[in-house]
Design a protein around this motif. Structure first.
Motif, PDB file in Angstrom:
ATOM      1  N   ARG A 280      24.329  59.321  46.218  1.00 32.71           N
ATOM      2  CA  ARG A 280      22.918  59.096  46.537  1.00 32.71           C
ATOM      3  C   ARG A 280      22.441  57.788  45.909  1.00 32.71           C
ATOM      4  O   ARG A 280      22.677  57.534  44.727  1.00 32.71           O
TER       5      ARG A 280
ATOM      6  N   GLU B 146      21.620  61.820  54.749  1.00 30.97           N
ATOM      7  CA  GLU B 146      20.222  62.209  54.595  1.00 30.97           C
ATOM      8  C   GLU B 146      19.383  61.011  54.166  1.00 30.97           C
ATOM      9  O   GLU B 146      19.792  60.224  53.308  1.00 30.97           O
ATOM     10  N   GLN B 147      18.199  60.879  54.779  1.00 29.72           N
ATOM     11  CA  GLN B 147      17.240  59.842  54.408  1.00 29.72           C
ATOM     12  C   GLN B 147      15.942  60.525  54.023  1.00 29.72           C
ATOM     13  O   GLN B 147      15.413  61.331  54.795  1.00 29.72           O
ATOM     14  N   ASP B 148      15.440  60.218  52.826  1.00 28.24           N
ATOM     15  CA  ASP B 148      14.283  60.927  52.284  1.00 28.24           C
ATOM     16  C   ASP B 148      13.199  59.921  51.876  1.00 28.24           C
ATOM     17  O   ASP B 148      13.500  58.885  51.263  1.00 28.24           O
TER      18      ASP B 148
ATOM     19  N   VAL C  78      12.316  56.553  47.752  1.00 24.39           N
ATOM     20  CA  VAL C  78      13.204  56.583  48.910  1.00 24.39           C
ATOM     21  C   VAL C  78      14.614  56.869  48.423  1.00 24.39           C
ATOM     22  O   VAL C  78      15.033  56.335  47.390  1.00 24.39           O
ATOM     23  N   HIS C  79      15.329  57.734  49.125  1.00 20.16           N
ATOM     24  CA  HIS C  79      16.758  57.850  48.812  1.00 20.16           C
ATOM     25  C   HIS C  79      17.580  58.001  50.085  1.00 20.16           C
ATOM     26  O   HIS C  79      17.103  58.512  51.101  1.00 20.16           O
ATOM     27  N   SER C  80      18.816  57.536  49.994  1.00 23.21           N
ATOM     28  CA  SER C  80      19.822  57.727  51.036  1.00 23.21           C
ATOM     29  C   SER C  80      20.985  58.477  50.410  1.00 23.21           C
ATOM     30  O   SER C  80      21.439  58.126  49.322  1.00 23.21           O
TER      31      SER C  80
END
Length: 210
Positions: A79, A46-48, A58-60
């Protein structure tokens, strides 16, 4: 039954709009990629991205999901978070584990999950945080777009300070007529407990599942 669900949906939507500053809406969007490894095991990435007047978060997130029967599942994820604080980007490493369950009650699909996070913050001591969320979906799809409305609520509990310090309330829809994208659109009210009072703001969110 449908009339009662519609009234509940409208009531919760109106409740969400009572934020401290409803004119200032944050924009969140995420893309999630899911792949089956076996009948019970799957992997997800997931990329946010989150912004207000500019990008501030931003998180991955990468992890595995193991299904136990038809109702239970266990996730283990990692994460990596980057957040702008006073103009400086700081990082956080966040391994987390989740136990989730789901059940159907007539036209309602109810799911619940409990997540334990270990937050390794930059220049701070690591802390644990618990996040519990309940989601209720209504029906199998309405209109030609096969829209499924839902409501959800998530609470955040700080295990170090032993107090509830955040709540997220959602009203949204998932469009099931696009099977390889499953777009979700939601309006969310986030309330944070800081300096002995609750402060809230609104988020317009989009999520795509590939």
């Amino acid at each position: 039954m449908k009339q009662n669900l519609t009234l509940l949906f409208v009531f919760l939507l109106n409740t969400l709009l009572f934020a401290d500053n409803p004119a200032k809406i944050h924009l969140w969007h995420a893309e999630k990629f899911n792949r089956k490894i076996s009948d019970k095991l799957s992997v997800a990435l997931e990329q946010d991205f989150r912004s207000e007047s500019s990008l501030y978060y931003v998180h991955s997130d990468f992890g595995f999901k193991y299904e136990i029967g038809s109702r239970w599942a266990f996730n283990i994820n990692f994460r990596e978070v980057f957040e702008s604080k006073k103009g400086v980007w700081v990082s956080e490493h966040r391994p987390h584990g989740t136990v989730s369950t789901k059940v159907s009650l007539g036209a309602l699909a109810i799911s619940a999950r409990s997540r334990l996070e270990y937050r390794i913050k930059q220049d701070k001591d690591p802390v644990f945080r618990n996040r519990d969320m309940v989601t209720i979906k209504f029906g199998q799809g309405f209109t030609a777009l096969n829209i499924v409305p839902y409501i959800a609520d998530e609470i955040f509990y700080d295990l170090e300070n032993k107090k509830l310090n955040r709540n997220r309330a959602y009203v949204g829809i998932t469009i099931k007529s696009v099977p390889y994208l499953s777009p979700t659109v939601y309006l969310m009210k986030q309330s944070d407990f800081k300096e002995y009072r609750w402060n809230s703001f609104l988020i317009l969110g989009f999520k795509f599942n590939f």
